[in-house]
Enzyme design. Structure first.
Site, short mmCIF file in Angstrom:
data_model
loop_
_atom_site.label_atom_id
_atom_site.label_comp_id
_atom_site.label_asym_id
_atom_site.label_seq_id
_atom_site.Cartn_x
_atom_site.Cartn_y
_atom_site.Cartn_z
N TRP A 127 0.86 -1.19 0.00
CA TRP A 127 0.00 0.00 0.00
C TRP A 127 0.89 1.24 0.00
O TRP A 127 1.77 1.37 0.87
CB TRP A 127 -0.89 -0.04 1.24
CG TRP A 127 -1.85 1.09 1.39
CD1 TRP A 127 -2.68 1.60 0.45
CD2 TRP A 127 -2.11 1.82 2.59
NE1 TRP A 127 -3.44 2.62 0.97
CE2 TRP A 127 -3.11 2.78 2.29
CE3 TRP A 127 -1.60 1.76 3.89
CZ2 TRP A 127 -3.59 3.67 3.24
CZ3 TRP A 127 -2.09 2.64 4.85
CH2 TRP A 127 -3.07 3.59 4.52
N ASP A 208 -0.81 -5.52 9.10
CA ASP A 208 -1.83 -4.56 8.73
C ASP A 208 -3.07 -5.35 8.32
O ASP A 208 -3.08 -6.01 7.28
CB ASP A 208 -1.33 -3.67 7.58
CG ASP A 208 -2.28 -2.50 7.30
OD1 ASP A 208 -3.39 -2.47 7.87
OD2 ASP A 208 -1.91 -1.62 6.51
N ALA A 210 -6.60 -4.79 7.34
CA ALA A 210 -7.57 -3.77 6.93
C ALA A 210 -8.83 -4.36 6.31
O ALA A 210 -9.80 -3.63 6.10
CB ALA A 210 -6.92 -2.81 5.93
N LYS A 243 -13.53 -0.81 6.16
CA LYS A 243 -14.11 -1.64 5.11
C LYS A 243 -15.17 -2.59 5.65
O LYS A 243 -16.31 -2.61 5.16
CB LYS A 243 -13.02 -2.44 4.40
CG LYS A 243 -12.24 -1.64 3.36
CD LYS A 243 -11.22 -0.73 3.99
CE LYS A 243 -10.41 0.02 2.94
NZ LYS A 243 -9.45 0.96 3.56
#
Length: 394
Positions: A127, A208, A210, A243
Site C-alpha cells: 500500500w 496490517d 484492513a 471496510k
C-alpha cells in the site's frame, strides 16, 4: 517561513478520481478508489451500523472524553474479533486510533521509540501510504520480494529468502489478508514458513489487517494473525474498521501489541496512551461506539455478519465472472488468477501504457500499476471491462 515549503507530489489516486469525475462518457468504469461499492455504485451504511447509530443517538447522554486509548469495551471487542482465543487479554495492549492509517502510524512511532535504528521490511509492492509514512518519519525501508508478475501469485521462495535478512529490532510488515494492491495472499504453508523465519531472525512482525471478512471469512482472514501472535514473542497489529463495518469517514481503528511477557505488554499499554496524547489526545469515539454495539449485541452482530458475507461473496462472484468473461474473449486462462485472488483488489498485470489505453480508449480507470478495485464492478460492467482488457492488448 512558508517560503521554504515546496509543493508535495500529487496523490495518484486523488488525481485519478479527478480524471474520472471530468470524463463525460456514460460507460466509464471507476476501478481506482479503494472503497467498497455495491451494484449501484454506492458505499452503503451497513444495516447493523445504522441500527447502532440510531440506538446511540437515543441513549447517549454525553460527548465528553472517553480515555486516551479509547473505550475499553471497544478495545476488548476488537481484540476478540481479531485474536479470538489465540491469546488471553493480559497478553494484548490496545488503543483506539483514527482509522487503520492512524494505527499504522502509531505502530511505526512505537517501534521507533523502542529502536531508533529501526528498519521496516516492506512487501514489493505494498500500500503506497506505508512507504509514504515511513519516508515522512525517516525510517529505513527494506523491500522484500512478494508478487510474481509473470504468474500473478505470491513469490514465496523469494519472500522467505529476503525475510531471512531481517534481524532483531527490525519490523517485518505483513498484510494479514487481502493484500493491497495485488490481492494475492500466502498459502497456509507459506504463513507457517514466515513464522519460522521470524522466529529464527528475531524480527518483530507487524500485521496490517484492513480487510478482515472480505477474503475467506472473518475467522479465516484472522487465521494468519492469530497464528503469528500466538507463536512469536511480540506482534504489532494495525486494524481498520473502515471496510468491514463501512465506517470510512468515522475513522475507526485500533493498534494492538501482543506479547508473551505480560509485564512488557503493560509497559506497551502505557506507551500507547502516551503516543495518543502526543498525536491527537483522545481518539474518535462515534464509530468505535457503533462498532462496539454491533460486536456485543447478538442480534446486531448476526445481521452485520450476514451483510458482510453478502459483500464478500458478491466480490468473489464478480471475480469469477470476470475471469470467465476474459477466458471466453482471450481464448486462454491467463487471467484465471483473478478468481483466486481475494479482497477488493487485484493487480491485472498490464503495463502503464496499457493502463493509459484502457483509460483513454475505453473509459476504464485503474491505478497506473494496474491495481483495480473489483468492488467497482457490477454484472453489467464485467463484460464491458473484459472486452476493454482484450482490446487494449493486456
Amino acid at each position: 517561513m512558508f517560503e521554504t515549503l515546496s509543493q508535495q507530489p500529487p496523490d495518484k489516486i486523488i488525481e485519478l478520481m479527478k480524471l474520472y469525475a471530468d470524463d463525460p462518457r456514460a460507460e466509464k468504469i471507476d476501478l481506482g478508489v479503494g472503497v467498497y461499492k455495491n451494484a449501484e455504485g454506492v458505499t452503503p451504511v451497513m444495516r447493523a451500523i445504522k441500527a447502532a447509530e440510531k440506538r446511540l443517538w437515543e441513549e447517549q447522554t454525553t460527548k465528553s472524553y472517553v480515555g486516551l486509548t479509547g473505550d475499553p469495551a471497544f478495545n476488548d471487542a476488537m481484540i476478540d474479533l481479531v485474536l479470538g482465543d489465540a491469546l488471553s487479554r493480559p497478553h494484548v495492549a490496545s488503543a483506539a486510533t483514527p482509522g487503520g492509517t492512524g494505527a499504522v502510524r502509531q505502530a511505526f512511532e512505537l517501534a521507533r521509540m523502542a529502536n531508533p535504528g529501526l528498519r521496516v521490511f516492506v512487501s514489493d509492492p505494498t500500500w503506497p501510504n506505508h512507504l509514504s509514512i515511513l519516508k515522512h518519519l525517516g525510517i529505513e525501508t527494506v523491500p522484500y520480494r512478494y508478487f510474481d508478475d509473470a504468474t500473478c501469485t505470491v513469490d514465496s521462495e523469494g519472500m522467505l529468502a529476503d525475510l531471512e535478512r531481517a534481524r532483531p529490532g527490525d519490523i517485518v510488515l505483513l498484510h494479514g489478508c487481502c493484500h493491497n494492491p495485488t490481492g494475492a495472499n500466502p498459502g497456509a504453508a507459506a504463513w507457517r514458513d514466515i513464522v519460522s523465519v521470524l522466529r529464527t531472525t528475531g524480527a518483530t512482525p507487524m500485521i496490517d489487517l484492513a480487510y478482515q471478512g472480505f477474503g475467506d471469512g472473518l475467522a479465516a482472514d484472522a487465521g494468519p494473525t492469530r497464528l503469528i501472535a500466538s507463536s512469536l514473542p511480540e506482534t504489532l497489529i494495525a486494524v481498520s474498521c473502515s471496510k468491514n463495518f463501512g465506517v470510512y469517514r468515522e475513522r475507526t481503528g485500533a493498534l494492538m501489541a501482543a506479547g508473551q511477557d505480560t509485564d512488557r505488554v503493560a509497559a506497551v499499554q502505557d506507551n500507547l496512551a502516551y503516543l495518543n496524547r502526543q498525536n491527537y489526545s483522545f481518539p474518535p469515539d462515534h464509530g468505535a461506539r457503533a462498532v462496539t454495539m454491533v460486536l456485543t449485541d447478538p442480534e446486531l452482530r448476526a445481521d452485520w455478519e450476514a451483510e458482510l458475507e453478502e459483500m464478500r461473496t458478491g466480490m468473489l462472484h464478480l471475480r469469477e465472472a470476470l475471469a470467465a468473461e476474459l477466458r471466453a474473449r482471450a481464448g486462454s486462462d491467463r487471467f484465471a488468477f483473478l478468481a483466486e485472488h481475494r479482497g477488493m483488489f487485484s493487480r491485472l498485470g498490464a503495463t502503464p501504457e496499457q493502463v493509459q489505453r484502457l483509460r483513454e480508449d475505453h473509459g476504464v480507470y485503474m491505478v497506473g500499476d494496474s491495481r483495480m478495485n473489483i468492488a467497482g464492478l457490477n454484472e453489467a460492467t464485467v463484460p464491458i471491462l473484459a472486452e476493454a482488457i482484450v482490446r487494449a492488448g493486456v
